[in-house]
Design a protein around this motif. Structure first.
Motif, PDB file in Angstrom:
ATOM      1  N   HIS A 192       0.846  -1.190   0.000  1.00 15.64           N
ATOM      2  CA  HIS A 192       0.000   0.000   0.000  1.00 15.64           C
ATOM      3  C   HIS A 192       0.887   1.248   0.000  1.00 15.64           C
ATOM      4  O   HIS A 192       1.781   1.372   0.840  1.00 15.64           O
ATOM      5  N   GLU A 193       0.644   2.136  -0.933  1.00 17.93           N
ATOM      6  CA  GLU A 193       1.439   3.379  -1.053  1.00 17.93           C
ATOM      7  C   GLU A 193       0.494   4.568  -1.181  1.00 17.93           C
ATOM      8  O   GLU A 193       0.468   5.262  -2.203  1.00 17.93           O
ATOM      9  N   PRO A 194      -0.323   4.812  -0.165  1.00 11.78           N
ATOM     10  CA  PRO A 194      -1.348   5.868  -0.295  1.00 11.78           C
ATOM     11  C   PRO A 194      -0.729   7.256  -0.401  1.00 11.78           C
ATOM     12  O   PRO A 194       0.362   7.509   0.122  1.00 11.78           O
ATOM     13  N   ASP A 195      -1.409   8.112  -1.130  1.00 14.50           N
ATOM     14  CA  ASP A 195      -1.018   9.527  -1.112  1.00 14.50           C
ATOM     15  C   ASP A 195      -2.283  10.341  -0.867  1.00 14.50           C
ATOM     16  O   ASP A 195      -3.403   9.800  -0.938  1.00 14.50           O
ATOM     17  N   PRO A 196      -2.148  11.618  -0.559  1.00 18.05           N
ATOM     18  CA  PRO A 196      -3.308  12.402  -0.105  1.00 18.05           C
ATOM     19  C   PRO A 196      -4.493  12.381  -1.071  1.00 18.05           C
ATOM     20  O   PRO A 196      -5.644  12.379  -0.639  1.00 18.05           O
ATOM     21  N   VAL A 197      -4.222  12.375  -2.369  1.00 23.72           N
ATOM     22  CA  VAL A 197      -5.354  12.392  -3.309  1.00 23.72           C
ATOM     23  C   VAL A 197      -5.727  11.000  -3.797  1.00 23.72           C
ATOM     24  O   VAL A 197      -6.702  10.837  -4.522  1.00 23.72           O
ATOM     25  N   ASP A 198      -4.945  10.020  -3.415  1.00 22.89           N
ATOM     26  CA  ASP A 198      -5.165   8.674  -3.951  1.00 22.89           C
ATOM     27  C   ASP A 198      -4.958   7.631  -2.842  1.00 22.89           C
ATOM     28  O   ASP A 198      -3.917   6.975  -2.759  1.00 22.89           O
ATOM     29  N   PRO A 199      -5.978   7.474  -1.988  1.00 24.05           N
ATOM     30  CA  PRO A 199      -5.814   6.590  -0.825  1.00 24.05           C
ATOM     31  C   PRO A 199      -5.606   5.119  -1.189  1.00 24.05           C
ATOM     32  O   PRO A 199      -5.056   4.360  -0.398  1.00 24.05           O
ATOM     33  N   SER A 200      -6.029   4.713  -2.386  1.00 20.83           N
ATOM     34  CA  SER A 200      -5.884   3.294  -2.757  1.00 20.83           C
ATOM     35  C   SER A 200      -4.583   3.028  -3.522  1.00 20.83           C
ATOM     36  O   SER A 200      -4.323   1.887  -3.927  1.00 20.83           O
ATOM     37  N   HIS A 201      -3.801   4.064  -3.691  1.00 17.64           N
ATOM     38  CA  HIS A 201      -2.563   3.900  -4.467  1.00 17.64           C
ATOM     39  C   HIS A 201      -1.662   2.845  -3.822  1.00 17.64           C
ATOM     40  O   HIS A 201      -1.449   2.840  -2.613  1.00 17.64           O
ATOM     41  N   SER A 202      -1.170   1.955  -4.641  1.00 17.34           N
ATOM     42  CA  SER A 202      -0.318   0.857  -4.160  1.00 17.34           C
ATOM     43  C   SER A 202       0.789   0.622  -5.181  1.00 17.34           C
ATOM     44  O   SER A 202       0.775   1.191  -6.279  1.00 17.34           O
TER      45      SER A 202
END
Lengths: 260, 146
Positions: B107-117
């Protein structure tokens, strides 16, 4: 590419001796003009031409042979001057030309002469000069990719003309090659894929300047239940020699050519 | 939470631009390769974690991913989202690579993309693995918000 003009000076000397000239394009990298020139000549004098395809393991030739040339000499010379003045001009001296041969080599020597060419021009040559059965589809696909690569910039780099040149060199050099599925890498290189199944897959990325990256998935020739998977770098000239033991031509080339 | 390993049973999407789609509409392995930028290669392959957004309704999760990605990048009208099962992809690559490559999806979340992995364990020259990953695609969806 060389233009091979074989002429016979019977008419003037009566000796019956044959001679030949290898003429390199006067303008370096002017590959397009040469190819278009051959095609236009052939199209204009179609009934006087006979195409002959020959191939070896490392190169292939498409020869456009002019038949009954003496009767058409003036037409021929006229067309010669008209369509490819920079690349084709040869100090002809009234001798009758009998053979025009366009010779495509997959060799490092060719790449050393490569220069960047316009991508739309390169794509156009596919349809105007190619004897590929899928030339129209191939050109349309490349056009789509070319336009899309510009729209998707900067996530996608524009199509590389050197990569496209190498791809066209390969595809023109293999008689009976089937239509590959073509995509672009993020870097803008052409990647051609011949995939029959998950276990019969041959993909080549053309890096330009005679360099390629390839991936092969193929059943082991000694044990078809085992799958060999290899990848690596290769020169364009050696690519098929490296791929040959994996039998990729059995699905990347039409059966009749492969059998031959 | 950043760095968490995604469950094998879960799924991710990968954005595939038109130029990486084959004429039959399926993504080439070229869509699953790391990019080499001026400041160095990508650390991992960016994907989106479907079940984090909606563990039950995949259509809803895909819609959310479309919206999120549209804020982050230009979405090609013909681009697609490829759905891949995490466990199958890792197992398939492990089984079919000479070095028994172990991929990890973190899991690699960022502020605008919580599902980013991110799919970790790839190298720039891993064309073969990228082609294997392309063979594990389960579904394809249009990428652009309709």
């Amino acid at each position: 590419m060389y233009l091979h003009l074989l002429y016979n000076d019977d008419d003037q000397t009566g000796t019956g001796s044959n001679d030949s000239h290898y003429i390199e394009p006067r303008t370096e990298g002017d590959l397009n003009a040469d190819i278009v020139g051959v095609a236009k000549l052939r199209d204009a004098l179609l009934k006087h031409f006979q195409l002959i395809h020959t191939a070896t393991s490392s190169s292939s030739y498409v020869s456009a042979v002019i038949k009954d040339m003496p009767d058409k000499q003036q037409d021929f010379l006229h067309l010669f001057e008209k369509w490819a003045p920079d690349a084709w001009v040869q100090p002809y001296t009234g001798k009758a030309y009998y053979l025009i041969q366009s010779k495509y080599h997959v060799s490092s020597k060719q790449s050393s002469r490569q220069k960047d060419s316009s991508i739309p021009e390169l794509i156009t040559t596919i349809q105007t000069t190619s004897n590929l059965g899928f030339a129209g589809r191939l050109a349309a696909r490349l056009n789509d990719l070319y336009e899309s690569s510009q729209e998707e910039f900067p996530d996608q780099q524009p199509m590389s003309s050197r990569s496209l040149q190498d791809f066209l060199t390969l595809i023109r050099s293999v008689p009976g090659i089937t239509h590959p599925q073509i995509v672009l890498t993020y870097e803008g290189n052409i990647r051609a894929e011949w995939t029959k199944s998950h276990t019969k897959h041959f993909a080549v990325e053309f890096l330009g300047d005679n360099r390629t990256k390839f991936v092969i998935f193929a059943p082991d020739t000694n044990n078809p239940y085992r799958i060999n998977r290899v990848s690596g770098f290769s020169t364009l000239a050696s690519l098929l020699e490296i791929a040959f033991p994996y039998n990729v031509l059995s699905w990347a080339v039409d059966n009749q050519y492969h059998a031959a | 939470m950043k760095g968490d390993k995604l469950p094998d049973a879960d799924h991710v999407t990968r954005y595939c631009g038109f130029t990486q789609l084959k004429p039959d509409g399926t993504p080439s392995g070229a869509a699953f390769r790391l990019r080499d930028f001026a400041n160095g290669p990508e650390e991992y392959l960016s994907v989106n974690w479907i079940e984090l957004l909606d563990p039950v309704n995949r259509s809803s999760a895909i819609d959310q991913i479309r919206t999120i990605l549209a804020r982050k990048r230009t979405m090609g009208s013909l681009a697609k989202l490829a759905v891949i099962n995490v466990g199958y992809m890792c197992s398939y690559v492990h089984t079919n690579t000479e070095d028994s490559r172990s991929l990890r999806v973190l899991h690699e979340p960022d502020p605008v993309d919580p599902s980013h992995s991110g799919v970790h364990g790839l190298k720039l020259e891993d064309e073969l693995i990228a082609d294997l990953i392309a063979q594990t695609i389960e579904e394809l969806h249009t990428a652009k918000v309709t």
